[in-house]
Design an enzyme around this catalytic site. Structure first.
Site, PDB file in Angstrom:
ATOM      1  CG  ASP A   1      23.809 -10.409 -11.686  1.00 21.69           C
ATOM      2  OD1 ASP A   1      24.949  -9.918 -11.657  1.00 21.69           O
ATOM      3  OD2 ASP A   1      22.961 -10.216 -10.792  1.00 21.69           O
TER       4      ASP A   1
ATOM      5  NE  ARG B   1      11.453   9.947 -16.195  1.00 21.46           N
ATOM      6  CZ  ARG B   1      10.728   9.938 -17.317  1.00 21.46           C
ATOM      7  NH1 ARG B   1      10.862   8.955 -18.190  1.00 21.46           N
ATOM      8  NH2 ARG B   1       9.876  10.907 -17.565  1.00 21.46           N
TER       9      ARG B   1
ATOM     10  CE  LYS C   1      26.611  -5.496  -4.354  1.00 20.77           C
ATOM     11  NZ  LYS C   1      25.730  -6.477  -4.929  1.00 20.77           N
TER      12      LYS C   1
HETATM   13  C1  LIG Z   1      24.281  -6.722  -5.098  1.00 24.15           C
HETATM   14  C2  LIG Z   1      23.816  -7.561  -6.232  1.00 24.15           C
HETATM   15  C3  LIG Z   1      22.672  -7.232  -6.980  1.00 24.15           C
HETATM   16  C4  LIG Z   1      21.803  -6.050  -6.635  1.00 24.15           C
HETATM   17  O1  LIG Z   1      22.471  -4.853  -6.744  1.00 24.15           O
HETATM   18  P1  LIG Z   1      22.078  -3.529  -5.917  1.00 24.15           P
HETATM   19  O2  LIG Z   1      23.060  -2.541  -6.442  1.00 24.15           O
HETATM   20  O3  LIG Z   1      22.216  -3.851  -4.469  1.00 24.15           O
HETATM   21  O4  LIG Z   1      20.661  -3.205  -6.268  1.00 24.15           O
HETATM   22  C5  LIG Z   1      22.348  -8.032  -8.058  1.00 24.15           C
HETATM   23  N1  LIG Z   1      23.073  -9.124  -8.370  1.00 24.15           N
HETATM   24  C6  LIG Z   1      24.169  -9.475  -7.669  1.00 24.15           C
HETATM   25  C7  LIG Z   1      24.924 -10.695  -8.058  1.00 24.15           C
HETATM   26  C8  LIG Z   1      24.569  -8.717  -6.571  1.00 24.15           C
HETATM   27  O5  LIG Z   1      25.655  -9.081  -5.868  1.00 24.15           O
END
Ligand SMILES: *Cc1c(COP(=O)(O)O)cnc(C)c1O
Length: 418
Positions: free
Chosen positions: A183, A58, A208
């Protein structure tokens, strides 16, 4: 080794990979929860942070560390913290950097769960938040309060691909004593490096583009400096949203082809966006690589390329959108993005079907809006798929000879066939 690498593509392949005793070319999966110490003193030194080495998965693990070092090198930050999901990274950023009484200014069209977590849960701990169109600097300035401690942006944003000016927002945030968290999921480190543009923390859903193969959920944070990184790491380990070694192995394998995948998908996307823009049944196309994008110039300043996410509006509205979903054969009807396979989504009939139309419209989700995540397939097959979906029997069947319409000289102008 990684410090000697300068070019991004070389870092993708080599950064974070250290020699092991067997000369393993790929970091092995250290599928272990805990690490034995050679002596009580070694254990004490590791706990005290006086000696390098692992203690408990962890807190850290060599397979996970290899991925973290790789992405930190790509983002040119002080260190990476891999998380179980993208939301693990978002939660970590919020909880590490905020306290009761603080205020956050955030992109209005931020990833839904990021907003829900802030508005419904962080609010219970006394954190206030305001949502504005962060591509409008005056709106951000107007939303800042004396207690604003974080500006949290998503750029490009979803689904309208709005671009927020990272250097300008960084300056604005820092002048008020706030940190900037970006982000950068929709861009990936290949297209955009927010830390170099002034951000304090960059985070990704590695689900992604970074992993890129639609087979893993995961996240990562990279801090600008050691202090920020240490704070994020401590919070992540206390929250317990660490990535696991097998997940890290998969993501590290995926990231090596990031540049190749994005270059290919982006080339496809440019062609598809132009083709869509010329179609009479499409009201508008929103793609960062088209001069019709309202922030085309800004995007060119802060991104290496336009990427592979396209949104477009069907003139036929809801029914046309829904019908398109039922007619495509190659693109998969699925949420998520950034994988090698093309995905298509119609928010009004799929993800947002439970949201009343007026609320959807307020969020910029019109009835005919379609989001298309372009993969690395042959662009002729993707265009043929859309064409047969739009035109029905008048279109092309998949797997036929494209020669007549898509001779090499015609590739740049595939609309001739419509
Ligand atoms: C998919 C996504 C998230 C969340 O990610 P997970 O891996 O599904 O928890 C956060 N920000 C953006 C822009 C996303 O496309």
């Amino acid at each position: 080794m990684s410090h000697a690498l300068s070019a991004f593509e070389s870092k993708l392949v080599h950064a974070g990979i250290a020699k092991d005793v067997h000369g393993s070319v790929v970091p092995p999966i250290y599928q272990t929860s805990t690490f034995a110490f050679e002596s009580a003193q070694q254990g004490a030194d590791r706990f005290a942070g006086k000696a390098d080495g692992f203690i408990y998965t962890r807190l850290g693990n060599p397979t996970i560390r290899a991925l973290e070092d790789c992405v930190a090198a790509l983002e040119q930050g002080a260190g990476g913290i891999a998380t179980a999901s993208g939301m693990g990274a978002v939660s970590t950023a919020y909880l590490a950097m905020l306290r009761s009484g603080d205020h956050v200014v955030s992109t209005a069209s931020v990833y839904g769960p990021s907003r829900t977590l802030m508005e419904r849960h962080l609010s219970r701990f006394g954190v206030a938040s305001t949502y504005v169109d962060t591509s409008d600097l005056d709106a951000v300035r107007g939303a800042m309060r004396a207690e604003t401690r974080m500006v949290y942006i998503e750029t490009p944003s979803n689904p309208m691909m709005q671009i927020t000016d990272i250097p300008a927002i960084a300056e604005l945030a820092h002048a008020r004593g706030a940190v900037l968290v970006v982000d950068s999921t929709f861009a990936s480190p290949y297209l955009q490096q927010p830390l170099l543009l002034g951000a304090d923390v960059v985070l990704h859903s590695v689900t992604k583009f970074i992993n890129g193969h639609a087979d893993i959920v995961g996240g990562i944070l990279v801090g600008r400096d050691q202090e920020t990184t240490a704070r994020l790491r401590q919070t992540m380990t206390l929250l317990g949203c660490n990535m696991d070694p097998h997940q890290a192995f998969m993501v590290h394998r995926g990231v090596k082809t990031l540049a190749l995948r994005i270059e290919r998908a982006q080339r496809n996307a440019v062609e598809i966006a132009r083709w869509l823009e010329a179609r009479p049944d499409i009201a508008w196309v929103r793609y960062i690589g088209l001069p019709s994008h309202p922030q085309y110039e800004l995007a060119k300043r802060q991104m290496r390329g336009p990427g592979s996410m396209i949104s477009f509006e069907m003139r036929g509205g809801f029914e046309a959108g829904k019908s398109l979903m039922n007619s495509v054969k190659l693109a998969a009807l699925a949420v998520s993005l950034g994988g090698v396979e093309t995905l298509i989504e119609h928010p009004a009939s799929m993800t947002h079907s439970g949201v009343p139309q007026a609320e959807r419209a307020e969020a910029g989700i019109s009835d005919g809006l379609v989001r298309y995540s372009v993969g690395i397939e042959d662009v002729r097959d993707l265009i043929a798929d859309l064409q047969q979906a739009f035109d029905g029997d008048r279109g092309h069947a998949l797997g036929t000879d494209f020669g007549a319409d898509f001779g090499s000289g015609n590739l740049a102008h595939p609309t001739v066939a419509t």
